[in-house]
Scaffold this motif. Structure first.
Motif, mmCIF file in Angstrom:
data_model
loop_
_atom_site.group_PDB
_atom_site.id
_atom_site.type_symbol
_atom_site.label_atom_id
_atom_site.label_comp_id
_atom_site.label_asym_id
_atom_site.label_seq_id
_atom_site.Cartn_x
_atom_site.Cartn_y
_atom_site.Cartn_z
ATOM 1 N N VAL A 298 -25.507 -18.112 18.838
ATOM 2 C CA VAL A 298 -26.729 -18.257 18.077
ATOM 3 C C VAL A 298 -27.853 -17.254 18.269
ATOM 4 O O VAL A 298 -28.508 -16.993 17.473
ATOM 5 N N GLY A 299 -27.972 -16.846 19.546
ATOM 6 C CA GLY A 299 -29.161 -15.919 19.806
ATOM 7 C C GLY A 299 -28.842 -14.510 19.000
ATOM 8 O O GLY A 299 -29.807 -13.852 18.447
ATOM 9 N N ALA A 300 -27.466 -14.398 18.963
ATOM 10 C CA ALA A 300 -27.134 -12.994 18.337
ATOM 11 C C ALA A 300 -27.448 -13.049 16.662
ATOM 12 O O ALA A 300 -27.788 -12.248 16.140
ATOM 13 N N VAL A 301 -26.967 -14.343 16.175
ATOM 14 C CA VAL A 301 -27.500 -14.409 14.757
ATOM 15 C C VAL A 301 -29.012 -14.477 14.456
ATOM 16 O O VAL A 301 -29.124 -13.646 13.533
ATOM 17 N N ALA A 330 -31.954 -11.579 30.911
ATOM 18 C CA ALA A 330 -31.695 -12.995 30.388
ATOM 19 C C ALA A 330 -30.580 -13.754 31.322
ATOM 20 O O ALA A 330 -30.713 -15.239 31.412
ATOM 21 N N ILE A 331 -29.358 -13.004 31.636
ATOM 22 C CA ILE A 331 -28.328 -13.828 32.223
ATOM 23 C C ILE A 331 -28.895 -14.328 33.591
ATOM 24 O O ILE A 331 -28.593 -15.278 34.147
ATOM 25 N N ALA A 345 -32.183 -21.572 26.292
ATOM 26 C CA ALA A 345 -33.089 -20.580 25.951
ATOM 27 C C ALA A 345 -32.915 -18.978 26.375
ATOM 28 O O ALA A 345 -32.692 -18.088 25.607
ATOM 29 N N PHE A 346 -32.497 -18.957 27.574
ATOM 30 C CA PHE A 346 -32.095 -17.600 28.254
ATOM 31 C C PHE A 346 -30.895 -17.093 27.717
ATOM 32 O O PHE A 346 -30.628 -15.767 27.355
ATOM 33 N N LEU A 347 -29.802 -17.888 27.497
ATOM 34 C CA LEU A 347 -28.699 -17.650 26.603
ATOM 35 C C LEU A 347 -28.789 -17.029 25.344
ATOM 36 O O LEU A 347 -28.264 -16.008 24.760
ATOM 37 N N ALA A 348 -29.852 -17.707 24.726
ATOM 38 C CA ALA A 348 -30.169 -17.193 23.298
ATOM 39 C C ALA A 348 -30.863 -16.136 23.411
ATOM 40 O O ALA A 348 -30.574 -15.194 22.617
ATOM 41 N N ALA A 353 -30.223 -9.495 22.690
ATOM 42 C CA ALA A 353 -30.185 -8.240 23.512
ATOM 43 C C ALA A 353 -28.732 -7.748 23.252
ATOM 44 O O ALA A 353 -28.393 -6.925 23.056
ATOM 45 N N ASP A 354 -27.839 -8.842 23.213
ATOM 46 C CA ASP A 354 -26.307 -8.320 22.965
ATOM 47 C C ASP A 354 -26.171 -7.765 21.422
ATOM 48 O O ASP A 354 -25.492 -6.825 21.257
ATOM 49 N N MET A 355 -26.905 -8.475 20.447
ATOM 50 C CA MET A 355 -26.969 -7.983 19.066
ATOM 51 C C MET A 355 -27.573 -6.747 19.164
ATOM 52 O O MET A 355 -26.946 -5.741 18.538
ATOM 53 N N ILE A 356 -28.581 -6.528 19.745
ATOM 54 C CA ILE A 356 -29.320 -5.019 19.658
ATOM 55 C C ILE A 356 -28.400 -3.970 20.358
ATOM 56 O O ILE A 356 -28.148 -2.991 19.706
#
Length: 435
Positions: A298-301, A330-331, A345-348, A353-356
């Motif tokens: 969800v965070g990546a999206v 974040a992890i 929230a931290f996982l999102a 960050a993973d998307m970037i």
């Protein structure tokens, strides 16, 4: 662009020319996803096919382990099936990268996408006839992943032949956002459809979606190898040449190391079930488990939808460094969270960050390598992306048993930050890389 890497850069002769600079975007448009690559018909066809198959492929990804568990009532067999798919994917991704550098990539995509579609039809046939054979399922899974291993490097390497260099981050953001959306929507859709239409039809839907992909690839322009040198054969010599190429170009080597560091030490998914059952049990184990698995995608999206704020950045190396360090931080925050909602929230945030990181690592691999090497670079990239999280499952599972799940997660996240910053300090090639 870093002059120390200049021998491996520079646009290929048939790359689209960079369009005239667009007018600066104002207000919320500065944050919204950069959709400039979709103006290019060939890229738009390739991306549109991904929209369809991103969800369809996840239907099969859910159906296979579900069917194996229904037959065996054993999670161990589900794990063995995952291994049966991993090995051919790794082998054929490395070979497929070499093949993609020696043939017309459009033709390779046509053959491999057709092969994946036919495999989905066979999945449907065995389920519809009630064969109930784990061996058949594992053979079909291995065949499917072999085709995927051949397909993925050619597909990724083709993007640099369809999109100008300045729009590669935007193109990667578009593709990655679609894939991450599929990771969220596909399993949810499968969960809804299984009680309604059954497992066989999930395979059939995936096969039909793949027909859309085959048609989209058919309409792409020819993508033969550039240059007029002698024809090459895709063998061990070509694969070894790819690894030597990586070793001789520090920015490429560091882009791979950055992903390995982030995934191996910072992907805690193996500990999600234990955390859901123990730390977050007061919120309901089922709810907690679902939210933990959904948090990163969800965070990546979200990161993809608002990628306009970073997709035009030129210092690609620094974007990777800070993204990986941000993922680790974040992890670590997730590991220190004793409450479910801050943990999600931290996982999102980790997903953003993973998307970037995905966007700019992908852009570096496409822009810092010559076209004759892009297929092999993408083959190695496929192996790293697939293998890193599986190594993380072993590492985090072991560390969680020794130190406890929260300590293992927090320690792994902190280690990612330290290792990434140490690599960036010790080897300046990634810090200096820009376009």
């Amino acid at each position: 662009m870093d002059t120390s890497e200049s021998s491996s850069t520079g646009p290929a002769p048939d790359l689209p020319a960079d369009p005239a600079p667009a007018m600066p975007r104002r207000g919320w448009r500065r944050w919204a996803m950069d959709t400039r690559p979709l103006r290019i018909p060939a890229y738009r066809r390739l991306w549109s096919s991904t929209v369809v198959t991103a969800v369809g492929s996840q239907l099969t990804a859910v159906a296979v382990p579900k069917q194996i568990y229904d037959i065996t009532h054993s999670s161990a067999w589900v794990g063995y099936a995952s291994l049966a798919g991993l090995v051919p994917m790794v082998v054929f991704a490395l070979w497929g990268g070499a093949v993609a550098d020696t043939v017309d990539r459009r033709k390779l995509l046509l053959v491999t996408n057709t092969g994946i579609a036919l495999t989905s039809v066979l999945f449907w046939a065995q389920a519809a006839t009630g064969l109930d054979s784990v061996v058949v399922l594992m053979v079909l899974l291995a065949l499917q992943q072999a085709f995927f291993g051949l397909n993925s490097p050619a597909r990724s390497a083709s993007i640099a032949r369809l999109v100008p260099a300045g729009e590669l981050p935007a193109a990667n953001a578009l593709g990655s956002t679609v894939m991450q959306t599929g990771l969220v929507a596909g399993p949810l859709l499968a969960g809804v459809l299984i009680p309604v239409i059954g497992l066989p039809e999930l395979y059939l839907i995936d096969a039909l979606a793949l027909c859309v992909t085959v048609w989209a690839v058919f309409r792409l322009p020819a993508l033969p190898p550039l240059g007029e040198g002698p024809a090459r054969r895709a063998g061990m010599r070509e694969i070894a040449a790819g690894f030597r190429y990586i070793a001789g170009r520090k920015v490429l080597l560091l882009s791979f190391l950055a992903d390995i560091v982030a995934m191996v030490f910072g992907m805690p998914r193996a500990l999600f079930p234990q955390l859901a059952a123990q730390t977050y049990a007061p919120w309901g184990e089922g709810l907690a488990l679902g939210l933990l698995f959904a948090g990163i995608p969800v965070g990546a999206v979200l990161g993809g939808l608002f990628s306009g704020v970073f997709s035009r950045a030129r210092r690609h190396g620094w974007m990777v460094i800070w993204a990986v360090a941000g993922w680790g931080a974040a992890i670590a925050g997730f590991g220190l969270s004793g409450s479910l909602w801050p943990a999600v929230a931290f996982l999102a945030a980790a997903g953003v960050a993973d998307m970037i990181s995905m966007v700019f690592r992908g852009a570096i691999l496409l822009s810092a390598a010559t076209d004759e090497m892009r297929g092999r670079m993408q083959g190695v990239f496929t192996v790293v992306v697939a293998g890193g999280p599986r190594l993380a499952d072993v590492l985090h599972g072991t560390a969680g048993a020794v130190f406890g799940p929260r300590a293992a997660v927090a320690g792994g996240g902190a280690l990612v930050v330290v290792l990434m910053l140490a690599l960036a300090a010790a080897i300046p090639a990634l810090r200096r890389y820009r376009i």
